[in-house]
Design a protein around this motif. Structure first.
Motif, mmCIF file in Angstrom:
data_model
loop_
_atom_site.group_PDB
_atom_site.id
_atom_site.type_symbol
_atom_site.label_atom_id
_atom_site.label_comp_id
_atom_site.label_asym_id
_atom_site.label_seq_id
_atom_site.Cartn_x
_atom_site.Cartn_y
_atom_site.Cartn_z
ATOM 1 N N ALA A 1 -18.847 4.788 0.458
ATOM 2 C CA ALA A 1 -18.969 4.014 -0.810
ATOM 3 C C ALA A 1 -20.451 4.225 -1.313
ATOM 4 O O ALA A 1 -20.641 4.460 -2.271
ATOM 5 C CB ALA A 1 -18.598 2.653 -0.644
ATOM 6 N N ASN A 2 -21.283 4.076 -0.282
ATOM 7 C CA ASN A 2 -22.784 4.335 -0.548
ATOM 8 C C ASN A 2 -23.273 5.535 -0.978
ATOM 9 O O ASN A 2 -24.324 5.902 -1.603
ATOM 10 C CB ASN A 2 -23.685 3.755 0.690
ATOM 11 N N TRP A 3 -22.484 6.620 -0.609
ATOM 12 C CA TRP A 3 -22.844 7.957 -1.248
ATOM 13 C C TRP A 3 -22.839 7.910 -2.726
ATOM 14 O O TRP A 3 -23.743 8.466 -3.320
ATOM 15 C CB TRP A 3 -21.944 9.151 -0.606
ATOM 16 N N SER A 4 -21.650 7.538 -3.116
ATOM 17 C CA SER A 4 -21.752 7.505 -4.678
ATOM 18 C C SER A 4 -22.572 6.417 -5.132
ATOM 19 O O SER A 4 -23.529 6.801 -6.131
ATOM 20 C CB SER A 4 -20.319 6.625 -4.919
ATOM 21 N N THR B 1 -30.326 7.385 -7.551
ATOM 22 C CA THR B 1 -31.456 8.210 -7.492
ATOM 23 C C THR B 1 -31.421 9.318 -8.423
ATOM 24 O O THR B 1 -32.469 9.806 -8.791
ATOM 25 C CB THR B 1 -31.587 8.814 -6.064
ATOM 26 N N SER B 2 -30.222 9.871 -8.926
ATOM 27 C CA SER B 2 -29.965 10.876 -9.825
ATOM 28 C C SER B 2 -29.488 10.684 -11.112
ATOM 29 O O SER B 2 -29.741 11.464 -12.195
ATOM 30 C CB SER B 2 -29.115 11.790 -9.282
ATOM 31 N N VAL C 1 -27.625 16.509 -4.174
ATOM 32 C CA VAL C 1 -27.921 16.492 -5.436
ATOM 33 C C VAL C 1 -28.779 17.628 -6.009
ATOM 34 O O VAL C 1 -28.426 18.396 -6.960
ATOM 35 C CB VAL C 1 -28.291 15.188 -6.125
ATOM 36 N N GLY C 2 -29.989 17.438 -5.443
ATOM 37 C CA GLY C 2 -30.911 18.610 -5.794
ATOM 38 C C GLY C 2 -30.290 20.245 -5.242
ATOM 39 O O GLY C 2 -30.512 21.185 -6.316
ATOM 40 N N SER D 1 -20.037 18.953 -10.187
ATOM 41 C CA SER D 1 -19.886 19.255 -8.524
ATOM 42 C C SER D 1 -20.375 18.003 -8.030
ATOM 43 O O SER D 1 -19.768 17.446 -6.887
ATOM 44 C CB SER D 1 -20.684 20.341 -8.141
ATOM 45 N N VAL D 2 -21.627 17.397 -8.389
ATOM 46 C CA VAL D 2 -22.028 16.079 -7.786
ATOM 47 C C VAL D 2 -21.088 15.088 -7.773
ATOM 48 O O VAL D 2 -20.848 14.305 -6.890
ATOM 49 C CB VAL D 2 -23.587 16.056 -8.641
#
Length: 516
Positions: free
Chosen positions: A313-316, A322-323, A456-457, A470-471
């Motif tokens: 959940a925290n990945w999303s 941040t992005s 993401v980078g 894709s992100v």
């Protein structure tokens, strides 16, 4: 509501029928008259105090992200994709997101020439300290009491925030160290909150009380993001840290005056409410002492279900945190003023839905419609799987700013329902060790905050819409995996290793008598 045999409802253990039984059996209730109303109660006042405390906490956490734009001289002087001749999405004629200088500051306000790499380290410094105090904070809060650590964590972070302008003037390394110390102090706050609710929250009120407390985080982010920008423009960026730090110190003073660790030590609680809380929680509401069943804890399947689901959940969450500004800048070409409001909008929806989810979850338990396990799984699936669908839709929204903002807001808003699911499940499976468990799960849950921006980078190195697709699809897939893990392995039943020794003996004796 106490059981007729004199034991708390927390004495119920997980068994083969645990997923189908309601939290309370009909013959387990002594009487409706024993229920103390929540309105204007001491436990509700505690939840409100925590709500404002976590609002301050998240204000202290996100203020640098916005203030950095004003602190750095010519932040946008380096060309980005918006400044190149080729754009995959059309740039609105009124957009000036990358052609304007840093925001105007009052005369005499210093600015610094930090490159993007230095800014990244400064913005990430908080999590270096935040990682290290989660587990010890939860362990010590469970032994000494959570109010000292929650209040002390906010007070320490707020006091350090007041030093931010001085640290920035001394150099980037000093500011990095200061932000790491702030994270070190703030890391104890959420585990301390859970340790306190183990002593204060009746089982049938856990969802609404804990979600109300934690909702302060979303509310704080919603208020802090646009307010910080306004203060930077009107008073200069140093005022952001003086105001936020001062607010945290004032809250801490009120906290130490009004709050106690346990119901029986609170000077203003009514006898009726005190008895109601103590009788419904039972022996699980006491401190766990120095001893923690470490090996059974680490081998617990339900605990690992919480850990892995929260990481997913925290990945999303961290991907967007941040992005998202970069996506709005390089793809949608929103200007700074639009960015400020749109970055805050999803937090408003998440705040409202987290509050609503807590009320609905407790209502389902009170009416004995579903077991605790079923309730936690339903809200986890809703809070992870549905937002994942909207993230996929966001990835395929192309250059439409309207569609992108709509799907983003829907995803984050519905994600707030997981607040009544996996994010409070620690107190279900081990009330005595809830603070320690939250420290463990929060430590693992912070790892995506480090890894997600790197991913993401890599995925967006060509600055294309396909890269951002894709992100969002990766984030959606990981969220779906988290929902699946908790659905298969999650539990809302108290685990045997979490019971006090005397209660284990009683349960084993009862089991032995049944078998004979």
């Amino acid at each position: 509501m106490a059981l007729q045999n004199g034991y708390s409802i927390n004495a119920a253990l997980s068994d083969e029928s645990g997923d189908t039984k309601p939290l309370l059996e009909d013959d387990a209730v002594e009487g409706v008259e024993s229920v103390h109303p929540q309105c204007c109660s001491t436990r509700l006042n505690l939840a409100v105090m925590m709500f404002f405390g976590f609002s301050v906490v998240y204000g202290l956490r996100v203020n640098l992200s916005v203030a950095m734009v004003a602190m750095v001289n010519e932040t946008r002087s380096q060309p980005t994709l918006n400044g190149t001749a080729r754009h995959e999405c059309p740039v609105p004629s009124h957009s000036f997101s990358n052609s304007s200088p840093s925001p105007d500051q009052p005369v005499g306000i210093p600015q610094y020439s930090w490159d993007s790499g230095t800014q990244g380290w400064l913005l990430g410094a908080f999590f270096f300290g935040y990682l290290f105090t989660q587990i010890p904070g939860g362990y010590l809060a469970g032994h000494y009491g959570g109010s000292k650590f929650l209040g002390g964590g906010v007070l320490g972070t707020a006091a350090l925030t007041l030093l931010t302008p001085l640290a920035a003037q001394m150099g980037a390394s000093w500011l990095f160290a200061l932000r790491a110390l702030e994270g070190f102090g703030e890391g104890v706050t959420f585990p301390a909150m859970m340790a306190m609710w183990a002593c204060w929250a009746p089982p049938l009120e856990r969802s609404r009380l804990i979600t109300l407390s934690g909702a302060g985080a979303n509310f704080g982010a919603f208020v802090a993001l646009p307010l910080t920008g306004f203060i930077c423009h009107s008073l200069g960026w140093p005022a952001v840290f003086y105001i936020c730090g001062g607010a945290g110190c004032l809250w801490a003073v009120a906290w130490f005056i009004l709050v106690s660790d346990k119901p029986h030590t609170h000077p203003r609680i009514s006898k009726q409410e005190q008895d109601y809380i103590i009788n419904t929680i039972g022996p699980q509401g006491g401190a766990h002492g120095w001893s923690v069943p470490l090996l059974p804890l680490l081998l617990s399947g339900p605990l690992w279900a919480i850990i892995l689901s929260q990481m997913c959940a925290n990945w999303s969450y961290y991907t967007l945190l941040t992005s998202l500004p970069t996506y709005m800048d390089t793809v949608l070409h929103f200007d700074l003023r639009q960015n400020s409001f749109l970055s805050a909008l999803p937090y408003l929806g998440a705040w409202l839905f987290s509050l609503l989810s807590g009320v609905v979850a407790d209502s389902l338990l009170e009416k004995e419609l579903l077991s605790t396990t079923a309730v936690r799984k339903i809200f986890t699936i809703t809070g992870l799987l549905l937002p994942a669908g909207f993230l996929v839709a966001l990835g395929f929204s192309g250059c439409s700013g309207t569609l992108a903002v709509t799907f983003l807001t829907l995803s984050t808003t519905i994600g707030g329902t997981s607040a009544a699911g996996v994010f409070i499940n620690q107190i279900d499976i081990a009330p005595r060790y809830a603070g320690v468990l939250l420290g463990i799960t929060n430590t693992f849950g912070t790892i995506p905050g480090v890894v997600a921006p790197i991913a993401v980078g890599y995925l967006t190195k060509d600055h294309t819409v396909a890269g951002w697709r894709s992100v969002f699809c990766v984030a959606a897939g990981i969220s779906a995996i988290g929902a699946l893990i908790f659905t298969l392995f999650g539990s809302g039943e108290i685990q045997k290793w979490a019971l006090p020794e005397e209660e284990k003996a009683i349960v084993e004796a009862d089991a032995g008598s049944v078998s004979t």
